[in-house]
Design a protein around this motif. Structure first.
Motif, mmCIF file in Angstrom:
data_model
loop_
_atom_site.group_PDB
_atom_site.id
_atom_site.type_symbol
_atom_site.label_atom_id
_atom_site.label_comp_id
_atom_site.label_asym_id
_atom_site.label_seq_id
_atom_site.Cartn_x
_atom_site.Cartn_y
_atom_site.Cartn_z
ATOM 1 N N ILE A 117 0.739 -1.438 0.075
ATOM 2 C CA ILE A 117 0.668 0.098 0.237
ATOM 3 C C ILE A 117 0.571 1.437 -0.314
ATOM 4 O O ILE A 117 2.006 1.587 0.687
ATOM 5 C CB ILE A 117 -0.636 -0.316 1.348
ATOM 6 N N VAL A 118 0.815 2.608 -1.050
ATOM 7 C CA VAL A 118 1.485 3.494 -1.378
ATOM 8 C C VAL A 118 0.951 4.159 -0.065
ATOM 9 O O VAL A 118 0.226 4.227 0.854
ATOM 10 C CB VAL A 118 0.951 4.236 -2.139
ATOM 11 N N LEU A 119 2.391 4.939 0.723
ATOM 12 C CA LEU A 119 2.131 5.481 1.969
ATOM 13 C C LEU A 119 0.982 7.201 1.632
ATOM 14 O O LEU A 119 0.204 7.253 2.925
ATOM 15 C CB LEU A 119 3.649 6.943 2.050
ATOM 16 N N GLY A 120 1.141 7.350 0.535
ATOM 17 C CA GLY A 120 -0.564 8.299 0.677
ATOM 18 C C GLY A 120 -1.983 7.765 0.892
ATOM 19 O O GLY A 120 -2.436 8.236 2.202
ATOM 20 N N GLU A 125 -5.656 7.053 5.418
ATOM 21 C CA GLU A 125 -6.515 6.413 5.686
ATOM 22 C C GLU A 125 -6.401 6.801 7.301
ATOM 23 O O GLU A 125 -6.751 6.608 8.466
ATOM 24 C CB GLU A 125 -6.362 5.386 5.359
ATOM 25 N N TRP A 126 -4.983 7.010 8.159
ATOM 26 C CA TRP A 126 -4.206 7.164 8.869
ATOM 27 C C TRP A 126 -5.280 8.641 9.929
ATOM 28 O O TRP A 126 -5.384 8.885 11.153
ATOM 29 C CB TRP A 126 -3.201 7.387 9.090
ATOM 30 N N THR A 127 -5.014 9.624 8.866
ATOM 31 C CA THR A 127 -5.523 11.303 9.647
ATOM 32 C C THR A 127 -7.216 11.182 8.929
ATOM 33 O O THR A 127 -7.446 12.680 9.166
ATOM 34 C CB THR A 127 -4.682 12.247 8.383
ATOM 35 N N ASN A 128 -7.750 10.209 7.662
ATOM 36 C CA ASN A 128 -9.235 10.349 7.478
ATOM 37 C C ASN A 128 -9.079 12.389 7.058
ATOM 38 O O ASN A 128 -10.252 12.368 6.875
ATOM 39 C CB ASN A 128 -10.004 10.993 8.578
ATOM 40 N N PRO A 130 -8.864 12.800 3.332
ATOM 41 C CA PRO A 130 -7.311 12.428 1.922
ATOM 42 C C PRO A 130 -6.483 13.440 1.191
ATOM 43 O O PRO A 130 -5.695 13.032 -0.133
ATOM 44 C CB PRO A 130 -8.680 12.656 0.682
ATOM 45 N N GLU A 131 -6.517 14.449 1.332
ATOM 46 C CA GLU A 131 -5.341 15.484 -0.001
ATOM 47 C C GLU A 131 -4.110 15.652 1.674
ATOM 48 O O GLU A 131 -3.727 16.621 1.393
ATOM 49 C CB GLU A 131 -6.497 16.763 1.030
ATOM 50 N N ILE A 132 -4.283 14.745 2.440
ATOM 51 C CA ILE A 132 -2.482 15.244 3.441
ATOM 52 C C ILE A 132 -1.692 15.351 2.775
ATOM 53 O O ILE A 132 -0.708 15.869 3.045
ATOM 54 C CB ILE A 132 -2.804 14.107 4.498
ATOM 55 N N ARG A 133 -1.682 14.283 1.237
ATOM 56 C CA ARG A 133 -0.285 14.621 0.808
ATOM 57 C C ARG A 133 -0.041 15.402 0.313
ATOM 58 O O ARG A 133 0.880 15.591 -0.153
ATOM 59 C CB ARG A 133 -0.099 13.272 -0.030
ATOM 60 N N LYS A 134 -1.074 16.497 -0.280
ATOM 61 C CA LYS A 134 -0.829 18.054 -0.605
ATOM 62 C C LYS A 134 -0.800 18.892 0.524
ATOM 63 O O LYS A 134 -0.866 20.206 0.509
ATOM 64 C CB LYS A 134 -2.305 17.742 -1.370
ATOM 65 N N LYS A 135 -0.771 18.553 1.587
ATOM 66 C CA LYS A 135 -0.353 18.984 3.139
ATOM 67 C C LYS A 135 1.004 19.460 4.227
ATOM 68 O O LYS A 135 1.934 19.020 3.127
ATOM 69 C CB LYS A 135 -1.554 19.092 3.780
ATOM 70 N N ASP A 136 0.466 18.648 4.530
ATOM 71 C CA ASP A 136 1.347 18.429 5.852
ATOM 72 C C ASP A 136 2.053 16.895 4.902
ATOM 73 O O ASP A 136 3.050 17.479 6.037
ATOM 74 C CB ASP A 136 1.012 18.343 7.103
ATOM 75 N N GLY A 137 1.196 16.617 4.890
ATOM 76 C CA GLY A 137 2.161 14.929 5.156
ATOM 77 C C GLY A 137 2.495 14.270 5.578
ATOM 78 O O GLY A 137 2.597 14.822 7.168
ATOM 79 N N ALA A 138 3.272 12.838 5.414
ATOM 80 C CA ALA A 138 3.927 11.983 6.895
ATOM 81 C C ALA A 138 4.616 12.891 7.717
ATOM 82 O O ALA A 138 4.919 12.932 8.400
ATOM 83 C CB ALA A 138 3.977 10.729 6.422
ATOM 84 N N ILE A 139 5.352 13.526 7.392
ATOM 85 C CA ILE A 139 6.336 14.422 7.826
ATOM 86 C C ILE A 139 5.602 15.096 8.905
ATOM 87 O O ILE A 139 5.838 15.762 10.157
ATOM 88 C CB ILE A 139 7.084 14.938 7.489
ATOM 89 N N GLY A 140 4.200 16.378 8.747
ATOM 90 C CA GLY A 140 4.138 16.962 9.365
ATOM 91 C C GLY A 140 3.459 16.516 10.802
ATOM 92 O O GLY A 140 3.104 16.364 11.849
ATOM 93 N N VAL A 141 2.587 15.322 10.292
ATOM 94 C CA VAL A 141 1.308 14.074 11.214
ATOM 95 C C VAL A 141 2.363 13.759 11.823
ATOM 96 O O VAL A 141 2.408 13.562 12.614
ATOM 97 C CB VAL A 141 0.750 13.355 10.055
ATOM 98 N N PHE A 142 3.905 13.046 11.955
ATOM 99 C CA PHE A 142 4.601 12.257 12.735
ATOM 100 C C PHE A 142 5.764 13.152 13.514
ATOM 101 O O PHE A 142 6.148 12.998 14.043
ATOM 102 C CB PHE A 142 5.651 11.446 12.243
ATOM 103 N N THR A 143 5.791 14.658 12.974
ATOM 104 C CA THR A 143 6.778 15.495 13.651
ATOM 105 C C THR A 143 5.693 17.395 14.380
ATOM 106 O O THR A 143 5.796 17.271 15.000
ATOM 107 C CB THR A 143 7.245 16.590 13.024
ATOM 108 N N SER A 144 4.488 15.862 14.535
ATOM 109 C CA SER A 144 3.047 16.885 15.239
ATOM 110 C C SER A 144 2.898 18.510 14.588
ATOM 111 O O SER A 144 2.687 19.828 15.718
ATOM 112 C CB SER A 144 3.124 17.109 16.681
ATOM 113 N N GLY A 145 2.948 18.462 13.488
ATOM 114 C CA GLY A 145 3.221 19.574 12.770
ATOM 115 C C GLY A 145 4.045 20.884 12.895
ATOM 116 O O GLY A 145 4.008 21.493 12.393
#
Length: 171
Positions: A117-120, A125-128, A130-145
């Motif tokens: 399954i691709v990270l995007g 799914e993790w964040t609910n 669908p546009e997370i990759r166009k915003k903060d992405g995984a790095i933003g989520v896992f660094t608390s923004g």
């Protein structure tokens, strides 16, 4: 002068800012550039190649300088890390590369990646969102923004610009 960005992703487009500030007469053009790597690059090498291919594709489509940014993952002994690469290419055939921040991804994400399954999709799914990759992405989520995807690619872009300027001034 036309500077091409090999993406329509807002986080990546934002990363072109250092080039626009340095080259005052520059116009930014977003290209649908091919990475020619898998949808989910799974090594530093593959992620880097994707960035280079995007940058060179921009030049092939008419940009004086092409920028390519690629996100991927890389496996190490302790787990899977986020991997990010950027490339700048020009009409003279020069290519510059730089890598960005790394962060160990949590077990539920790595399990999904190992299942193909691709990270995007996993992050959506993790964040609910669908546009997370166009915003903060995984790095933003896992660094608390504290670090967004755009900021991470901006850092890479600054390194690329520095290399480009150095080369032009020291030939």
């Amino acid at each position: 002068m036309k500077i091409g960005i090999g993406s329509t992703n807002p986080a990546k487009i934002k990363a072109a800012q250092p080039f626009l500030e340095f080259f005052k007469d520059a116009e930014l053009v977003s290209y649908n550039a091919a990475s020619l790597v898998s949808e989910q690059p799974f090594s530093d090498e593959e992620t880097k190649i994707g960035a280079i291919n995007r940058a060179q594709d921009c030049v092939a489509q008419g940009a004086a300088i092409g920028l390519g940014f690629e996100g991927g993952v890389m496996e190490m002994e302790e787990g899977i890390y986020l991997s990010n690469w950027g490339a700048a290419a020009d009409k003279q055939g020069n290519v510059f590369t730089a890598a960005g921040a790394r962060i160990l991804l949590p077990a539920p994400i790595t399990e999904g990646l190992r299942k193909g399954i691709v990270l995007g999709k996993l992050m959506s799914e993790w964040t609910n969102d669908p546009e997370i990759r166009k915003k903060d992405g995984a790095i933003g989520v896992f660094t608390s923004g504290m670090l967004s995807r755009g900021e991470m690619f901006l850092h890479i872009s600054t390194m690329l610009l520095g290399q480009y300027v150095y080369m032009k001034n020291n030939r």
